[in-house]
Motif scaffolding. Structure first.
Motif, short mmCIF file in Angstrom:
data_model
loop_
_atom_site.label_atom_id
_atom_site.label_comp_id
_atom_site.label_asym_id
_atom_site.label_seq_id
_atom_site.Cartn_x
_atom_site.Cartn_y
_atom_site.Cartn_z
N VAL A 55 0.71 -1.14 -0.03
CA VAL A 55 -0.05 -0.03 -0.04
C VAL A 55 1.05 1.28 0.00
N VAL A 56 0.45 2.42 -0.77
CA VAL A 56 1.16 3.36 -0.78
C VAL A 56 0.09 4.65 -0.38
N GLY A 57 0.62 5.39 0.65
CA GLY A 57 -0.05 6.53 1.11
C GLY A 57 0.72 7.13 2.09
N ASN A 58 0.18 8.31 2.44
CA ASN A 58 1.03 9.31 3.30
C ASN A 58 1.04 8.53 4.85
N ASP A 59 0.18 7.80 5.12
CA ASP A 59 0.07 7.23 6.52
C ASP A 59 0.86 5.83 6.75
#
Lengths: 433, 433
Positions: A55-59
């Motif tokens: 998963v890719v995301g700021n969190d």
């Protein structure tokens, strides 16, 4: 079949979400929420059988992408497969095949078969390759056909320069470095020669249908990214960004996962603003940045200029970092360049994860500190991003007679001047008082 | 004789100020003002005849320091002279001789004779070397004698760990990495073995008399700097910083130029706070930082982890950056390591100068962009921080038949896919419409 985004919006936790959550050490429901909010993507075309989803995301922990690919002048499929394997071994989380030239499907399928990480392409490169580099022969139909072929083959994400509108081209060419994006320049050339709007933009709904069907994540290309410090944060760059913000919403309405690409060449002090602006305009879609390089005068060392910018970018909001190699601005990277690029970006990603306070990110640094004060060199090399290199340096600098034993010092200060040894002596003294 | 600081306070513009101002392209009066305010220093012992003076301060271009020096285990005077020459050729603005072992005056005088940049030492290393590494034999008198000898020999600045007070030692040894500063650890060991206060602190007035007489700039050592991320910004570090703030004022009262040393290992998000805190507590005295490295797990690549931290540090207030080489945490750097360290830090310093908006800093980047769009490869190599390396990479990646001619592309995209070529075509098309 639903996309990860559609399932997430329907409250469904998919296998890919579960696997990705395991890697991040978070609850799968947290991954689902972030995917449903559009703040994270799981690039996973079901036809890419070798994929191990992330998963890719700021969190989540910052990911890095390695670009490989043939140029018409050099390299072969075999070399590219080796570059891919070296990249992944060195720690690349994503891979893009930027090949141009003949028989691109062959290269791509060979790579996809062994590629365990999300695999991306830039379809316009293949489209232009199919017409022998003559942009006058490009057509909307050809572009859509290439996107379909690549989706069918299992490509997980595609860079689409749909935000480079015809009206922005004059803004871009008057800049110091004009258009430095290969895809952006091809689109501009096509639009000017046909006097027509960007075909990716006009065919957007059709393209989204394909992306939805194969769960291809759209990576909105920044065709007008600045190619030098002087061009950073200018009108052309931000005009395109506004369109990307609109396209993000259209992706989501079509059930398509989307991330947004960013600059480029940006002075260090403008990086935070750029990250915040993207997050706002693109409604939290994961930001995928190239570098950014923070000075223009270090060809040969742009993996370092870019690692500096990438650390700031990821700290302030970028989720995926496209590496830059020492060959940037000079030529096609070879295996060695690729590995140096990956290592520099592993450093940047980890530095940002610590800075952002990603839970558990600093644990490995704490373990390293413990190994250092214990003079446990073996453990230090195990924990190091590149243990082999560290061990080689350590040993090469000790006198030959000392290399085989576990030393309680290194050649930097020698035994009598070692700060760590002295610390332990002082501690003993204090403990015994 | 007056120190630069005393002259500046008396309204006198010295030759050194004039030369330094010329290099910065500013009015000599501006340099005088900043030196008088204590916000800049010109490290220039009149006995260092080979010196070409420079000014260091937050209002001027960021400078970088290269550490060289023998360890008892390895290297020779000849090797150190070569390291010095390589460092200066690669772009080091300052040099520190951190040698330990026998006959240190001999090494130092040999270096000083040929050293065109400010030359610094850490007198405690020589003091300890003179008593064969046995800290029980150290005395205040010996320390002061060493400082006097080095001042007479022409040393321009000296790291003095006078802020490591006895009462801070328990705070420091309980940390994960204890005391990672060689000088700090020696002082702590001495204080604990003698149960006495820091002799540099108790002899401060006497030391300042020597420094005033020879215009030796004091570089207040950060003996309790953090040695790992976990220890950053802790009680021990800031307890020492408060004392350094007090010592800055005492230096100024004695007419002595002073700068302050800083960490070390600091997570990226804590760097700005650290720089601002130092500027406040030390009343704007130039901040001289080591790195900081932003992660602990990249031995072998700590020139990169440190260049990342150094860029942020200089952007937010540091004036002088002590380089870190790929050998950091592993062993004594050799010539090649030294050069790689200098290059990484030239990048950091320049990136910060652009970010801070030092007048004219970006000019060279603009020239590079112009050379790029003109395909003027020769000019690009001239402007590059390391042109030889860039040229070597460029040529090595082109097919042999293309190397000798001036190409209007590189091997990255080849001719048909070159974004810069396409930009120029689009521009032509627009200009002709």
């Amino acid at each position: 079949m639903n996309t990860q985004y559609q399932d997430a919006c329907n409250g469904i936790i998919t296998d890919a979400m579960r696997i990705a959550a395991g890697k991040e050490n978070v609850d799968p429901e947290f991954v689902r929420e972030k995917v449903a909010a559009g703040c994270a993507v799981i690039c996973s075309n079901p036809r890419h059988k070798a994929l191990d989803p992330v998963v890719v995301g700021n969190d989540f922990s910052t990911k890095i992408n390695a670009n490989i690919g043939r140029s018409p002048n050099s390299s072969s499929n075999k070399q590219e497969i080796e570059k891919m394997q070296h990249s992944i071994n060195a720690g690349a989380d994503f891979l893009m095949d930027l090949s141009v030239g003949l028989n691109l499907s062959e290269t791509r399928l060979a790579l996809l078969e062994h590629c365990s990480v999300p695999f991306g392409t830039v379809p316009i490169y293949e489209a232009l390759s199919r017409v022998d580099g003559d942009s006058d022969k490009l057509s909307k139909e050809l572009l859509v056909a290439v996107i379909l072929t690549q989706a069918e083959e299992g490509v997980d994400f595609m860079t689409l320069h749909a935000g480079v509108l015809k009206e922005f081209v004059p803004l871009a060419v008057k800049r110091k470095m004009g258009i430095c994006s290969r895809g952006g320049a091809i689109m501009a050339d096509w639009m000017m020669s046909k006097n027509a709007q960007n075909p990716l933009y006009t065919a957007w709904d059709e393209i989204l249908e394909i992306c939805a069907k194969y769960d291809v994540t759209v990576s909105l290309g920044d065709g007008l990214r600045p190619g030098c410090l002087a061009d950073a944060s200018d009108e052309a760059q931000f005009a395109e960004l506004d369109v990307l913000g609109e396209l993000v919403q259209r992706c989501r309405k079509a059930g398509v996962q989307v991330m947004v690409e960013g600059p480029g060449h940006v002075p260090f002090d403008q990086i935070k603003m750029n990250m915040e602006k993207e997050q706002e305009i693109c409604d939290g879609a994961p930001f995928y940045v190239l570098g950014p390089v923070v000075i223009d005068v270090a060809p040969g060392y742009d993996h370092i200029t870019a690692a500096i910018g990438a650390t700031a970018a990821a700290t302030y909001g970028a989720s995926l970092l496209c590496y830059v190699t020492p060959a940037e601005h000079l030529g096609l990277p070879d295996e060695k360049d690729v590995v140096e690029g990956v290592i520099a970006f592993k450093i940047a990603a980890h530095a940002a994860d610590v800075a952002k306070g990603i839970p558990g990110a600093r644990d490995i640094d704490d373990q390293m500190a413990e190994a250092r004060i214990a003079f446990d060199w073996k453990k230090q090399f195990e924990l190091a991003i590149t243990g082999d290199k560290a061990e080689e340096i350590y040993k090469s600098k000790l006198p030959e007679c000392e290399r085989e034993v576990e030393q309680h010092h290194c050649s930097m200060c020698g035994k009598d001047f070692c700060a760590v040894r002295k610390t332990l002596e002082v501690k003993d003294r204090l403990d015994n008082n």
